[in-house]
Design a protein around this motif. Structure first.
Motif, PDB file in Angstrom:
ATOM      1  N   GLU A 164       0.800  -1.217   0.000  1.00 48.00           N
ATOM      2  CA  GLU A 164       0.000   0.000   0.000  1.00 48.00           C
ATOM      3  C   GLU A 164       0.839   1.277   0.000  1.00 48.00           C
ATOM      4  O   GLU A 164       0.340   2.360  -0.328  1.00 48.00           O
ATOM      5  CB  GLU A 164      -0.961   0.016   1.193  1.00 48.00           C
ATOM      6  CG  GLU A 164      -0.288  -0.097   2.560  1.00 48.00           C
ATOM      7  CD  GLU A 164      -0.127  -1.537   3.013  1.00 48.00           C
ATOM      8  OE1 GLU A 164       0.113  -1.732   4.217  1.00 48.00           O
ATOM      9  OE2 GLU A 164      -0.256  -2.443   2.177  1.00 48.00           O
ATOM     10  N   SER A 165       2.123   1.176   0.354  1.00 46.08           N
ATOM     11  CA  SER A 165       2.985   2.359   0.330  1.00 46.08           C
ATOM     12  C   SER A 165       4.171   2.197  -0.615  1.00 46.08           C
ATOM     13  O   SER A 165       5.032   3.074  -0.682  1.00 46.08           O
ATOM     14  CB  SER A 165       3.507   2.663   1.743  1.00 46.08           C
ATOM     15  OG  SER A 165       4.328   1.601   2.226  1.00 46.08           O
ATOM     16  N   MET A 166       4.200   1.080  -1.340  1.00 45.11           N
ATOM     17  CA  MET A 166       5.340   0.801  -2.206  1.00 45.11           C
ATOM     18  C   MET A 166       5.560   1.881  -3.247  1.00 45.11           C
ATOM     19  O   MET A 166       6.688   2.274  -3.536  1.00 45.11           O
ATOM     20  CB  MET A 166       5.157  -0.566  -2.873  1.00 45.11           C
ATOM     21  CG  MET A 166       6.370  -1.055  -3.670  1.00 45.11           C
ATOM     22  SD  MET A 166       6.388  -0.475  -5.380  1.00 45.11           S
ATOM     23  CE  MET A 166       5.000  -1.391  -6.049  1.00 45.11           C
ATOM     24  N   HIS A 167       4.453   2.414  -3.828  1.00 39.56           N
ATOM     25  CA  HIS A 167       4.602   3.398  -4.903  1.00 39.56           C
ATOM     26  C   HIS A 167       5.322   4.658  -4.434  1.00 39.56           C
ATOM     27  O   HIS A 167       6.119   5.232  -5.171  1.00 39.56           O
ATOM     28  CB  HIS A 167       3.225   3.753  -5.484  1.00 39.56           C
ATOM     29  CG  HIS A 167       2.263   4.318  -4.490  1.00 39.56           C
ATOM     30  ND1 HIS A 167       1.656   3.546  -3.519  1.00 39.56           N
ATOM     31  CD2 HIS A 167       1.807   5.580  -4.298  1.00 39.56           C
ATOM     32  CE1 HIS A 167       0.861   4.300  -2.799  1.00 39.56           C
ATOM     33  NE2 HIS A 167       0.942   5.540  -3.242  1.00 39.56           N
ATOM     34  N   ALA A 189      -6.214   5.340  -8.706  1.00 37.00           N
ATOM     35  CA  ALA A 189      -6.319   6.789  -8.542  1.00 37.00           C
ATOM     36  C   ALA A 189      -5.510   7.296  -7.352  1.00 37.00           C
ATOM     37  O   ALA A 189      -4.858   8.345  -7.423  1.00 37.00           O
ATOM     38  CB  ALA A 189      -7.788   7.183  -8.381  1.00 37.00           C
ATOM     39  N   ARG A 190      -5.527   6.553  -6.233  1.00 36.65           N
ATOM     40  CA  ARG A 190      -4.805   7.018  -5.045  1.00 36.65           C
ATOM     41  C   ARG A 190      -3.305   7.059  -5.288  1.00 36.65           C
ATOM     42  O   ARG A 190      -2.636   8.047  -4.958  1.00 36.65           O
ATOM     43  CB  ARG A 190      -5.114   6.113  -3.840  1.00 36.65           C
ATOM     44  CG  ARG A 190      -4.429   6.590  -2.546  1.00 36.65           C
ATOM     45  CD  ARG A 190      -4.780   5.679  -1.374  1.00 36.65           C
ATOM     46  NE  ARG A 190      -4.172   4.368  -1.501  1.00 36.65           N
ATOM     47  CZ  ARG A 190      -2.925   4.090  -1.081  1.00 36.65           C
ATOM     48  NH1 ARG A 190      -2.171   5.037  -0.548  1.00 36.65           N
ATOM     49  NH2 ARG A 190      -2.440   2.864  -1.197  1.00 36.65           N
ATOM     50  N   ALA A 191      -2.775   6.004  -5.890  1.00 36.41           N
ATOM     51  CA  ALA A 191      -1.346   5.962  -6.158  1.00 36.41           C
ATOM     52  C   ALA A 191      -0.936   7.067  -7.122  1.00 36.41           C
ATOM     53  O   ALA A 191       0.100   7.716  -6.944  1.00 36.41           O
ATOM     54  CB  ALA A 191      -0.947   4.602  -6.715  1.00 36.41           C
ATOM     55  N   ALA A 192      -1.753   7.304  -8.145  1.00 33.12           N
ATOM     56  CA  ALA A 192      -1.451   8.357  -9.114  1.00 33.12           C
ATOM     57  C   ALA A 192      -1.480   9.728  -8.453  1.00 33.12           C
ATOM     58  O   ALA A 192      -0.599  10.567  -8.686  1.00 33.12           O
ATOM     59  CB  ALA A 192      -2.437   8.302 -10.276  1.00 33.12           C
ATOM     60  N   LEU A 216       7.193   9.697 -15.590  1.00 30.98           N
ATOM     61  CA  LEU A 216       6.628   8.975 -16.720  1.00 30.98           C
ATOM     62  C   LEU A 216       5.603   7.978 -16.192  1.00 30.98           C
ATOM     63  O   LEU A 216       5.935   7.064 -15.439  1.00 30.98           O
ATOM     64  CB  LEU A 216       7.728   8.232 -17.481  1.00 30.98           C
ATOM     65  CG  LEU A 216       7.269   7.339 -18.639  1.00 30.98           C
ATOM     66  CD1 LEU A 216       6.645   8.199 -19.742  1.00 30.98           C
ATOM     67  CD2 LEU A 216       8.423   6.527 -19.185  1.00 30.98           C
ATOM     68  N   GLY A 217       4.359   8.167 -16.568  1.00 31.07           N
ATOM     69  CA  GLY A 217       3.299   7.257 -16.150  1.00 31.07           C
ATOM     70  C   GLY A 217       2.810   6.432 -17.335  1.00 31.07           C
ATOM     71  O   GLY A 217       2.872   6.872 -18.485  1.00 31.07           O
ATOM     72  N   PHE A 218       2.363   5.243 -17.085  1.00 27.32           N
ATOM     73  CA  PHE A 218       1.847   4.393 -18.152  1.00 27.32           C
ATOM     74  C   PHE A 218       0.862   3.407 -17.564  1.00 27.32           C
ATOM     75  O   PHE A 218       0.843   3.143 -16.363  1.00 27.32           O
ATOM     76  CB  PHE A 218       2.983   3.652 -18.867  1.00 27.32           C
ATOM     77  CG  PHE A 218       3.870   2.856 -17.947  1.00 27.32           C
ATOM     78  CD1 PHE A 218       3.586   1.532 -17.659  1.00 27.32           C
ATOM     79  CD2 PHE A 218       4.976   3.447 -17.349  1.00 27.32           C
ATOM     80  CE1 PHE A 218       4.384   0.802 -16.803  1.00 27.32           C
ATOM     81  CE2 PHE A 218       5.786   2.721 -16.492  1.00 27.32           C
ATOM     82  CZ  PHE A 218       5.496   1.398 -16.213  1.00 27.32           C
ATOM     83  N   THR A 219       0.030   2.868 -18.428  1.00 32.82           N
ATOM     84  CA  THR A 219      -0.926   1.857 -17.992  1.00 32.82           C
ATOM     85  C   THR A 219      -1.077   0.831 -19.107  1.00 32.82           C
ATOM     86  O   THR A 219      -0.712   1.084 -20.256  1.00 32.82           O
ATOM     87  CB  THR A 219      -2.286   2.481 -17.641  1.00 32.82           C
ATOM     88  OG1 THR A 219      -3.128   1.493 -17.049  1.00 32.82           O
ATOM     89  CG2 THR A 219      -2.981   3.034 -18.880  1.00 32.82           C
ATOM     90  N   SER A 228      -9.274  -2.200 -16.627  1.00 36.21           N
ATOM     91  CA  SER A 228      -9.688  -2.605 -15.287  1.00 36.21           C
ATOM     92  C   SER A 228      -9.908  -1.395 -14.392  1.00 36.21           C
ATOM     93  O   SER A 228      -9.371  -0.308 -14.635  1.00 36.21           O
ATOM     94  CB  SER A 228      -8.642  -3.538 -14.661  1.00 36.21           C
ATOM     95  OG  SER A 228      -7.474  -2.811 -14.336  1.00 36.21           O
ATOM     96  N   LYS A 229     -10.656  -1.594 -13.331  1.00 39.49           N
ATOM     97  CA  LYS A 229     -10.914  -0.512 -12.380  1.00 39.49           C
ATOM     98  C   LYS A 229      -9.642  -0.114 -11.655  1.00 39.49           C
ATOM     99  O   LYS A 229      -9.426   1.041 -11.318  1.00 39.49           O
ATOM    100  CB  LYS A 229     -11.979  -0.960 -11.377  1.00 39.49           C
ATOM    101  CG  LYS A 229     -12.476   0.132 -10.457  1.00 39.49           C
ATOM    102  CD  LYS A 229     -13.642  -0.343  -9.606  1.00 39.49           C
ATOM    103  CE  LYS A 229     -14.202   0.789  -8.744  1.00 39.49           C
ATOM    104  NZ  LYS A 229     -15.348   0.327  -7.931  1.00 39.49           N
ATOM    105  N   GLU A 230      -8.773  -1.088 -11.386  1.00 45.16           N
ATOM    106  CA  GLU A 230      -7.540  -0.820 -10.640  1.00 45.16           C
ATOM    107  C   GLU A 230      -6.578   0.058 -11.433  1.00 45.16           C
ATOM    108  O   GLU A 230      -5.834   0.853 -10.878  1.00 45.16           O
ATOM    109  CB  GLU A 230      -6.843  -2.132 -10.283  1.00 45.16           C
ATOM    110  CG  GLU A 230      -7.605  -2.995  -9.288  1.00 45.16           C
ATOM    111  CD  GLU A 230      -8.759  -3.765  -9.922  1.00 45.16           C
ATOM    112  OE1 GLU A 230      -9.592  -4.286  -9.164  1.00 45.16           O
ATOM    113  OE2 GLU A 230      -8.812  -3.828 -11.163  1.00 45.16           O
ATOM    114  N   LEU A 231      -6.577  -0.094 -12.758  1.00 41.86           N
ATOM    115  CA  LEU A 231      -5.652   0.657 -13.604  1.00 41.86           C
ATOM    116  C   LEU A 231      -6.255   1.968 -14.079  1.00 41.86           C
ATOM    117  O   LEU A 231      -5.572   2.766 -14.671  1.00 41.86           O
ATOM    118  CB  LEU A 231      -5.228  -0.188 -14.801  1.00 41.86           C
ATOM    119  CG  LEU A 231      -4.443  -1.457 -14.480  1.00 41.86           C
ATOM    120  CD1 LEU A 231      -4.143  -2.229 -15.751  1.00 41.86           C
ATOM    121  CD2 LEU A 231      -3.135  -1.104 -13.763  1.00 41.86           C
TER     122      LEU A 231
END
Length: 231
Positions: A164-167, A189-192, A216-219, A228-231
């Motif tokens: 939960e805190s890795m990002h 969304a929270r991690a982003a 740099l963000g990607f999905t 997916s909802k998670e991504l």
């Protein structure tokens, strides 16, 4: 030397960046490329994409796509797709955590990055084991000092810190050990949002981060034809 990299005298001077010039590798003839494009557009128009996020569906609705709320499916024709593509810049400047480090994205520039998110490492003692945050930081430091590496990806996934805190911990490890551009995190969304917040702290504000981005963000879509909802 680990620590806040601005203490590194290397960063106090203008950073020289070598960006090779390249082109496009054309494996297929133009006619075959057009066939693939046409088939892809037909799938998007007739079959569509399953979007499991309600907020994602609202974004597609606002953009003008055909949205079936009950089936949570989005369909789009070729004109819609090409209009969205045209809104993306053909090139842009991508800055390092140290803004003196600058890449030109586009214009036939070629860039090289570390690989991304391996869960195991082969260490100097010859052991294959789960990756740690210390491994990530060491690899970021190596990538920072390699002139042929332009972007420092999250080369390993630290398995010694809570998911939960890795990002945030991983991103902080990259930033502490590299002055170059680095990976951001968009898995949810929270991690982003927290990734952007940390980037804004480093840059000074959200506005300054937007002016000189270093994340740099990607999905990735989920097969077949799903977001997916998670991504």
């Amino acid at each position: 030397m680990r620590g806040w990299p601005w203490a590194n005298s290397r960063e106090m001077n203008e950073m020289s960046v070598i960006e090779p010039m390249g082109g496009q590798l054309n494996i297929l003839p133009r006619s075959d490329v057009e066939k693939i494009h046409g088939a892809a557009m037909e799938v998007l128009k007739k079959v569509g994409i399953k979007v499991w996020s309600e907020s994602g569906l609202r974004l597609f609705t606002g953009a003008g796509a055909e949205v079936d709320q009950n089936a949570m499916t989005v369909r789009m024709d070729e004109s819609f797709v090409l209009d969205i593509v045209r809104k993306a810049p053909s090139s842009f400047k991508f800055y390092g955590r140290n803004p003196r480090y600058k890449l030109m994205m586009g214009r036939k520039r070629v860039h090289f990055s570390l690989c991304g998110q391996g869960v195991k490492v082969h260490d100097l003692e010859g052991k294959v084991r789960l990756a740690t945050l210390s491994d990530l930081e060491s690899m970021a430091l190596i990538g920072d000092y390699c002139e042929n590496i332009h972007h420092v990806s999250m080369m390993t996934t630290p398995m010694d810190i809570p998911p939960e805190s890795m990002h945030i911990q991983a991103l902080w490890g990259l930033l502490r050990n590299s002055s170059k551009t680095v990976d951001g995190f968009t898995h949810g969304a929270r991690a982003a949002d927290e990734t952007i917040q940390l980037g804004a702290i480093v840059r000074g504000s959200v506005e300054e981060l937007a002016k000189k981005p270093f994340l740099l963000g990607f999905t990735n879509p989920v097969s077949p034809l799903q977001l997916s909802k998670e991504l």
